[in-house]
Design a protein around this motif. Structure first.
Motif, PDB file in Angstrom:
ATOM      1  N   ASP A  68      46.293  59.033 105.564  1.00  0.00           N
ATOM      2  CA  ASP A  68      46.952  57.909 104.886  1.00  0.00           C
ATOM      3  C   ASP A  68      46.097  57.379 103.735  1.00  0.00           C
ATOM      4  O   ASP A  68      46.604  57.046 102.669  1.00  0.00           O
ATOM      5  N   ALA A  69      44.789  57.296 103.988  1.00  0.00           N
ATOM      6  CA  ALA A  69      43.895  56.764 102.952  1.00  0.00           C
ATOM      7  C   ALA A  69      43.906  57.677 101.724  1.00  0.00           C
ATOM      8  O   ALA A  69      43.922  57.202 100.585  1.00  0.00           O
ATOM      9  N   ILE A  70      43.924  58.977 101.967  1.00  0.00           N
ATOM     10  CA  ILE A  70      43.926  59.918 100.838  1.00  0.00           C
ATOM     11  C   ILE A  70      45.245  59.809 100.080  1.00  0.00           C
ATOM     12  O   ILE A  70      45.269  59.827  98.852  1.00  0.00           O
ATOM     13  N   LYS A  71      46.328  59.612 100.838  1.00  0.00           N
ATOM     14  CA  LYS A  71      47.633  59.417 100.178  1.00  0.00           C
ATOM     15  C   LYS A  71      47.635  58.144  99.350  1.00  0.00           C
ATOM     16  O   LYS A  71      48.142  58.093  98.238  1.00  0.00           O
ATOM     17  N   ARG A  72      47.064  57.101  99.927  1.00  0.00           N
ATOM     18  CA  ARG A  72      47.121  55.792  99.297  1.00  0.00           C
ATOM     19  C   ARG A  72      46.156  55.683  98.113  1.00  0.00           C
ATOM     20  O   ARG A  72      46.500  55.178  97.052  1.00  0.00           O
ATOM     21  N   LEU A  73      44.927  56.173  98.294  1.00  0.00           N
ATOM     22  CA  LEU A  73      43.872  55.943  97.299  1.00  0.00           C
ATOM     23  C   LEU A  73      43.586  57.170  96.441  1.00  0.00           C
ATOM     24  O   LEU A  73      42.970  57.065  95.391  1.00  0.00           O
ATOM     25  N   ASP A  95      39.874  61.458  95.269  1.00  0.00           N
ATOM     26  CA  ASP A  95      38.667  61.118  94.507  1.00  0.00           C
ATOM     27  C   ASP A  95      38.077  59.784  94.937  1.00  0.00           C
ATOM     28  O   ASP A  95      36.866  59.637  95.057  1.00  0.00           O
ATOM     29  N   THR A  96      38.954  58.815  95.158  1.00  0.00           N
ATOM     30  CA  THR A  96      38.466  57.501  95.582  1.00  0.00           C
ATOM     31  C   THR A  96      37.828  57.598  96.963  1.00  0.00           C
ATOM     32  O   THR A  96      36.764  57.026  97.211  1.00  0.00           O
ATOM     33  N   VAL A  97      38.481  58.339  97.827  1.00  0.00           N
ATOM     34  CA  VAL A  97      37.924  58.509  99.176  1.00  0.00           C
ATOM     35  C   VAL A  97      36.579  59.218  99.084  1.00  0.00           C
ATOM     36  O   VAL A  97      35.613  58.849  99.761  1.00  0.00           O
ATOM     37  N   ALA A 123      34.508  59.151  96.549  1.00  0.00           N
ATOM     38  CA  ALA A 123      33.504  58.238  95.984  1.00  0.00           C
ATOM     39  C   ALA A 123      32.980  57.285  97.052  1.00  0.00           C
ATOM     40  O   ALA A 123      31.816  56.924  97.061  1.00  0.00           O
ATOM     41  N   LYS A 124      33.868  56.881  97.958  1.00  0.00           N
ATOM     42  CA  LYS A 124      33.456  55.917  98.976  1.00  0.00           C
ATOM     43  C   LYS A 124      32.651  56.573 100.093  1.00  0.00           C
ATOM     44  O   LYS A 124      31.687  56.009 100.581  1.00  0.00           O
ATOM     45  N   TYR A 125      33.100  57.747 100.536  1.00  0.00           N
ATOM     46  CA  TYR A 125      32.544  58.316 101.761  1.00  0.00           C
ATOM     47  C   TYR A 125      32.048  59.741 101.582  1.00  0.00           C
ATOM     48  O   TYR A 125      31.799  60.443 102.573  1.00  0.00           O
ATOM     49  N   GLY A 126      31.913  60.185 100.330  1.00  0.00           N
ATOM     50  CA  GLY A 126      31.622  61.590 100.061  1.00  0.00           C
ATOM     51  C   GLY A 126      30.506  62.164 100.914  1.00  0.00           C
ATOM     52  O   GLY A 126      30.662  63.217 101.533  1.00  0.00           O
ATOM     53  N   ASN A 127      29.379  61.451 100.965  1.00  0.00           N
ATOM     54  CA  ASN A 127      28.238  62.035 101.677  1.00  0.00           C
ATOM     55  C   ASN A 127      28.494  62.140 103.172  1.00  0.00           C
ATOM     56  O   ASN A 127      28.035  63.060 103.832  1.00  0.00           O
ATOM     57  N   ASN A 156      36.819  70.606 107.614  1.00  0.00           N
ATOM     58  CA  ASN A 156      36.920  69.822 106.384  1.00  0.00           C
ATOM     59  C   ASN A 156      37.712  68.536 106.619  1.00  0.00           C
ATOM     60  O   ASN A 156      38.920  68.571 106.808  1.00  0.00           O
ATOM     61  N   PRO A 157      37.021  67.387 106.593  1.00  0.00           N
ATOM     62  CA  PRO A 157      37.708  66.134 106.921  1.00  0.00           C
ATOM     63  C   PRO A 157      38.706  65.681 105.853  1.00  0.00           C
ATOM     64  O   PRO A 157      39.471  64.756 106.093  1.00  0.00           O
ATOM     65  N   TYR A 158      38.687  66.329 104.689  1.00  0.00           N
ATOM     66  CA  TYR A 158      39.720  66.004 103.705  1.00  0.00           C
ATOM     67  C   TYR A 158      41.044  66.658 104.102  1.00  0.00           C
ATOM     68  O   TYR A 158      42.103  66.265 103.654  1.00  0.00           O
TER      69      TYR A 158
END
Lengths: 257, 643, 256
Positions: free
Chosen positions: B366-371, B374-376, B378-382, B394-396
């Motif tokens: 849902d977060a990937i759909k909403r944001l 790339d935004t996800v 930037a926030k949690y990449g590492n 792969n959590p994406y």
């Protein structure tokens, strides 16, 4: 935070010297190549020989040439000093070392490439520079009819003539100069030398593909706006065009002249 | 008998008044005192640097090869501060209230209020040091929300906040090392405390490279040695984290407060097998955007585990977002203890996921759909990268699998308002003490406490003690130094003489299993009683059948481990005693005998509204319980509700 | 379990910095692909201990890729064959059954071996002590939001600040140069407004200490960047060069 060392005794200072001398030598290559392209003129070497005289007798250029020799020496000496220090920094070598996994071959072998180039420079200078300056090259006379642009060349044998002259008499331009062109022709009949020249130019290519961009990195020039331009020039001008241009000369003389 | 030294007066004025009442050491006299700081995490580094800035001579010790590697570095999510930069209703009082409530009313009001009060200074200090916190496009600091709070007060540096804060404190420490005010001892492990006339006057250390057993004297000793989560063998702590320094201090007279309060963090990467050496936390901040779920039915979960269906085959209606369902107002952001217990509950019901069935999903679809991805990123990449590396998933593309793991210990050495233990001159800072988090710590509060203690509390309170000492240097020829050093040497020799058939890890793993099984997320009388016996047997087994190789006079990781596990075995028993004693549920301590009808933790304020402080009485003697009653003058005790 | 591997390890063993080391071959059997590299070594060590042999010593602590304590030069590369990971985050699925793995310590004059695979990296600490900080005391600092920092600058400073000080850059560099490490810290403070006051003296002090520690110099091969587990960029080295040359050539050390 008061500790500091003299610029040129620091590792970064030594790198600065490598960078500046290297870039100066790069600019020389451009001039050298453009001048030597006159070897390809079909004029029995007239333009080339005239140019050779100019380059060795015009004072500002002579001064620059001494700077050039100094640069070569300094570049080589500092390279040696840095290499020795770098070796000391790793007294025990790795048993397994996968350099190719993380860096380009040329970047890891600048010392080897540089050594090839140093040997080349010595060979090259003894072939031409030494002979030219020590009367190992005979004179030639060009007579050009300025109305028809036809040139006739006459070799001046032995020690018969030893002075550069250039004048116009009755629409005939007379030029007497050392025949370096002939020396070029002569030298490049030797296939061993031709092969060595071509190999050396390959070394030059690899040396400059890494060296050119590396010099800018050392100077701190690294910006996304112009870094790609530097990389482009490093690869295509210094890594491809210039070495091919130089290598074309021995090949041309060996096969076609 | 236990005097918390909490100053009188209104809550908001206590600290200011107290600071004024504390005795001062004249600037010219500070250089006459030496302070020993053990541990260089957030609390230790910040304390060592701040005290050296004041003019004290500091000796700092860490077991790692560099002070920068202390485990504070691994904290991911953020640090709370009541800056109210977001204009969303935050205040010092609200941070205080949230922390007290989050800790299930088992923390000292005055300490917590002070923590909230100085939280704002921490952010200023860190920014001045060059800590690169996340910022908004306007150049001002960004915040995010964290579990157990309804305001955004968490400052962060991507998923590496602990690293950046510790490097800030480390830089301040380096500055003082460069000035010669701090002498740093890397690869040194504290093995005992030296007391003279009941006061802490030095420590005994082992040089972990040469094996040299050395005495160090000081006018005060600060233990900043972190928590004891590794008693469980598997935890999110670093491999080297241990209780030895705190435990030896305990055996020299420092009371141990609330040892059973353990935080089980809900979002960790699940265990894959017996080879596992540690567990990896995925920052709680992930719960801001990730949704926790399991299949609605056991049948679906079984099919999924066997690989008969794919995750994507489970329809939205067949997914149980159990936190959102049960706690509509806090949803996925309920405090850690609540989230952990609920995960255990659904797994126990048989609805767990992953090959082992011991995991729940944390879903970012849902977060990937909403944001957008790339935004996800930037926030949690590492964090996503780390998860990918460990699990090869792969959590994406598919939900993360998470499960609770031991993460933090709220218990620790008992300290008064000045952070002094029951041994005069011995202080405990950061996770090492018991003081600020009650029975459950809120996310992003550990960093806050470590730095509050080190930067803004101890520089005031330690002076009050030193000012009463006089200027004499510590007598390093006092027989107690030699006596304690000899005891340490004897203990090392005794460990090295053990030549049995078990490895130290064998014993440590067994201890971990006992603790996790009986003193973990849910505890009961029968289990705890059983655990006590098992631990006692295991201790005997350790001293009779373990093998410790090598010699003292070299780097010897077998010896290091053995010493630490020997202390964990003793601590484990005390944790069980404490858990047995506390017949109520509160925060991270869940006694099955004490729960509400809905299965939530039920406190017993009438009988257990106190800090349990345990006094060591000697080898194989039962420890004596002292109670510090907790007075709540400013908040009303209620049943915690996050519904 | 199916999918488990048997491996041959050639491990560098060295009692201390005064003795000479050598490679010893060990078998690592029944290794699960889900193990981390260090967990695989744990398994080998447990067996060694059971046999009464000294376990292989290596540095490690957090085992989640952030403390920078783990090292190991694995099959010719720092932190092993995968890019962007530390050894503790390297999993055995990156290897295959029957493979021989050569494990060496970081090799550099500035990183003497303490025992087996553990080396002394305190040179890094000393470089940081020379100037890797901003001179502010605790307390008495301005409000955090009184210094707005453009997001791009803050982000870039953060990227530089993520260095974990593991030493892979030195280990990877054919010259054992520490410039990526040093430049990352110099960059962080050169970018941030808080770091401006001591910007140039810092660059000089840290470079001087780096040279004094006996690290090699940079030949811009880029191996450090390629092997850095947290992706510190070569741009930092260019920035350090800029800072240092500016300091030396254009800045007065003392007012006059």
């Amino acid at each position: 935070m008061s500790k500091s060392t003299h610029l040129f005794s620091s590792s970064l200072g030594k790198k600065l010297i490598m960078s500046l001398t290297g870039l100066f030598l790069c600019t020389f290559l451009i001039v050298h190549l453009i001048g030597n392209l006159q070897l390809f003129y079909d004029d029995q070497g007239k333009a080339f020989n005239d140019y050779a005289h100019f380059m060795t007798h015009f004072t500002p250029i002579r001064i620059v040439s001494y700077l050039l020799y100094a640069s070569i020496v300094i570049h080589a000496v500092y390279a040696l000093v840095l290499t020795i220090n770098n070796r000391k920094a790793r007294p025990v070598r790795y048993a397994a070392y996968e350099g190719s996994a993380n860096s380009a071959w040329s970047s890891r072998n600048m010392g080897l490439l540089g050594t090839v180039l140093l040997v080349f420079i010595v060979t090259h200078m003894s072939n031409f520079w030494w002979k030219y300056h020590n009367d190992g090259v005979p004179y030639i006379e060009y007579r050009t009819d300025l109305t028809t642009q036809e040139t006739t060349a006459t070799e001046l044998v032995g020690e018969e003539y030893t002075d550069y002259v250039k004048y116009v008499d009755n629409d005939i331009e007379i030029l007497k100069a050392k025949d370096l062109y002939k020396q070029v022709q002569f030298t490049f009949q030797n296939w061993v030398l031709v092969a060595f020249y071509v190999i050396a130019m390959a070394a030059l290519s690899f040396h400059l593909i890494h060296g050119f961009k590396s010099a800018f990195q050392t100077l701190g020039f690294d910006h996304q706006k112009y870094a790609p331009i530097i990389r482009f020039i490093g690869i295509w001008l210094f890594g491809v065009a210039i070495p091919i241009g130089f290598a074309a000369m021995p090949i041309y003389f060996y096969f076609f002249n | 008998m236990l005097d918390s030294k909490v100053p009188a007066g209104p809550l908001a004025e206590k600290w200011s008044k107290h600071k004024f009442n504390l005795k001062l050491v004249n600037p010219a006299n500070k250089r006459k005192y030496t302070i020993i700081v053990v541990g260089t995490g957030l609390a230790g580094s910040s304390a060592a640097a701040s005290l050296a800035e004041l003019g004290y001579n500091v000796k700092a010790f860490c077991y790692q090869d560099s002070p920068r590697r202390a485990h504070s570095i691994a904290a991911q999510g953020g640090i709370n501060a009541a800056k109210n930069y977001q204009n969303d209703g935050d205040s010092v009082y609200r941070l205080f209230y949230d922390t007290i409530k989050g800790g299930d009313y088992r923390a000292r009001e005055a300490n917590v209020y002070r923590l909230a009060e100085v939280s704002v200074n921490i952010i200023d200090q860190c920014v001045a040091q060059g800590v690169p916190f996340a910022r908004e496009y306007g150049g001002l600091l960004d915040n995010r929300s964290f579990g157990g709070a309804q305001v955004s007060r968490t400052f962060y540096a991507r998923g590496q906040t602990g690293q950046q804060l510790l490097l800030g404190a480390y830089s301040a420490l380096n500055r003082q090392i460069n000035k010669g005010k701090v002498t740093m001892y890397n690869r040194h492990e504290m093995l005992d405390l030296v007391t003279i006339d009941g006061h802490a006057r030095g420590i005994i250390t082992r040089n972990m490279v040469t094996g040299a057993i050395e005495s160090h004297e000081g006018h005060a000793v600060l233990l900043c040695t972190g928590g004891y989560g590794n008693v469980f063998f598997l935890s999110t702590n670093a491999m080297g984290c241990n209780v030895t320094a705190a435990w030896r201090a305990h055996k020299r007279g420092a009371f141990f407060g609330n040892p059973c309060y353990t935080q089980i963090h809900p979002t960790c990467i699940p265990v894959t097998g017996d080879h596992q050496s540690k567990l990896t936390l995925m920052s709680e901040s992930l719960r801001n955007d990730g949704r926790v779920w399991v299949p609605k039915t056991v049948e679906l979960a079984q099919k999924l585990r066997k690989g008969e269906i794919k995750i994507s085959d489970i329809k939205e209606a067949d997914r149980d977002y159990y936190l959102e369902r049960k706690y509509p107002s806090f949803g996925n952001l309920v405090p850690r203890d609540v989230a952990s217990r609920n995960a255990k509950e659904v797994v126990d019901e048989g609805r767990g996921v992953g090959a082992s069935g011991i995991a729940v999903f944390l879903d970012f679809e849902d977060a990937i759909k909403r944001l957008g991805e790339d935004t996800v990123r930037a926030k949690y990449g590492n964090l996503f990268d780390m998860y990918y590396q460990i699990t090869d998933e792969n959590p994406y593309k598919q939900p993360m699998r998470i499960y609770p793991a031991v993460h933090y210990t709220m218990g620790g050495l008992w300290v008064d308002y000045n952070l002094m233990t029951t041994v005069p001159g011995l202080y405990a800072l950061g996770e090492c003490n018991f003081s600020d988090h009650g029975a459950n710590r809120l996310g992003a509060s550990a960093l806050m406490q470590g730095l509050a203690d080190g930067y803004f509390v101890i520089p005031y309170t330690v002076g009050d003690y030193l000012a009463g000492l006089g200027f004499d240097p510590v007598d390093k020829n006092h027989p107690n130094f030699e006596k304690t050093r000899k005891e340490v040497e004897d203990n090392v020799r005794k460990l090295l003489s053990l030549k049995g058939s078990k490895t130290v890890d064998d014993i440590h793993k067994k201890l971990g299993h006992i603790m996790w099984e009986y003193c973990g997320m849910a505890r009961n009388e029968v289990g705890l009683t059983k655990a006590k016996g098992l631990i006692q047997e295991l201790r005997k087994e350790f001293w009779s059948d373990v093998t410790v190789l090598g010699e003292n006079e070299e780097m010897n990781q077998s010896l290091e481990k053995a010493g630490r596990v020997a202390d964990f075995l003793e601590l484990g028993e005390l944790m069980v005693d404490d858990a047995l004693n506390r017949r109520e549920s509160c925060g991270g301590h869940f006694r099955e005998e004490s729960q509400t009808e809905e299965g939530e933790a039920k406190r017993d304020d009438k009988n257990f509204r106190y800090v349990a402080a345990w006094e060591y009485k000697g080898e194989n003697q039962p420890e004596v319980l002292h109670k510090e009653p907790l007075e709540f003058e400013n908040v009303k005790l209620t049943q915690r509700s996050y519904k | 379990m199916s999918g488990n591997m048997n491996l041959t390890l050639k491990v560098w063993r060295q009692k201390n910095d005064k003795t000479r080391g050598k490679f010893i071959t060990y078998q690592a059997n029944n290794i699960s692909p889900d193990m981390s590299f260090l967990e695989m070594l744990d398994v080998v060590n447990e067996e060694l201990v059971r046999k009464g042999e000294d376990p292989i010593h290596f540095d490690h602590d957090c085992r989640e890729g952030i403390c920078g304590m783990c090292s190991l030069h694995i099959n010719g590369r720092p932190h092993g064959p995968k890019q962007g990971t530390t050894t503790c985050q390297l999993h055995m699925r990156s290897f295959h059954d029957g493979q021989t793995i050569v494990i060496e310590p970081w090799r550099a004059a500035a990183f003497p071996v303490i025992k087996d695979l553990a080396v002394d990296r305190s040179a890094f600490d000393r470089i940081q002590q020379a100037g890797g900080y901003i001179n502010v005391n605790t307390g008495g600092v301005p409000d955090a939001n009184s210094i707005p920092i453009p997001k791009v600058i803050a982000d870039e400073a953060f990227e530089s600040a993520t260095c974990i000080s593991c030493g892979a850059c030195v280990a990877a560099c054919k010259n054992a140069s520490a410039m990526l490490f040093v430049s990352a810290k110099i960059s962080q403070y050169a970018l941030l407004p808080q770091g401006q006051t001591e910007r140039y003296s810092r660059a000089q002090a840290m470079v001087a200490q780096m040279d004094a520690e006996g690290f090699g110099s940079c030949t811009n091969t880029g191996a450090c960047e390629a092997e850095c587990p947290v992706g510190i960029k070569l741009t930092n080295i260019a920035r350090m060069n800029r800072e240092y040359l500016t300091a030396k050539l254009f800045k007065e050390e003392e007012p006059h």
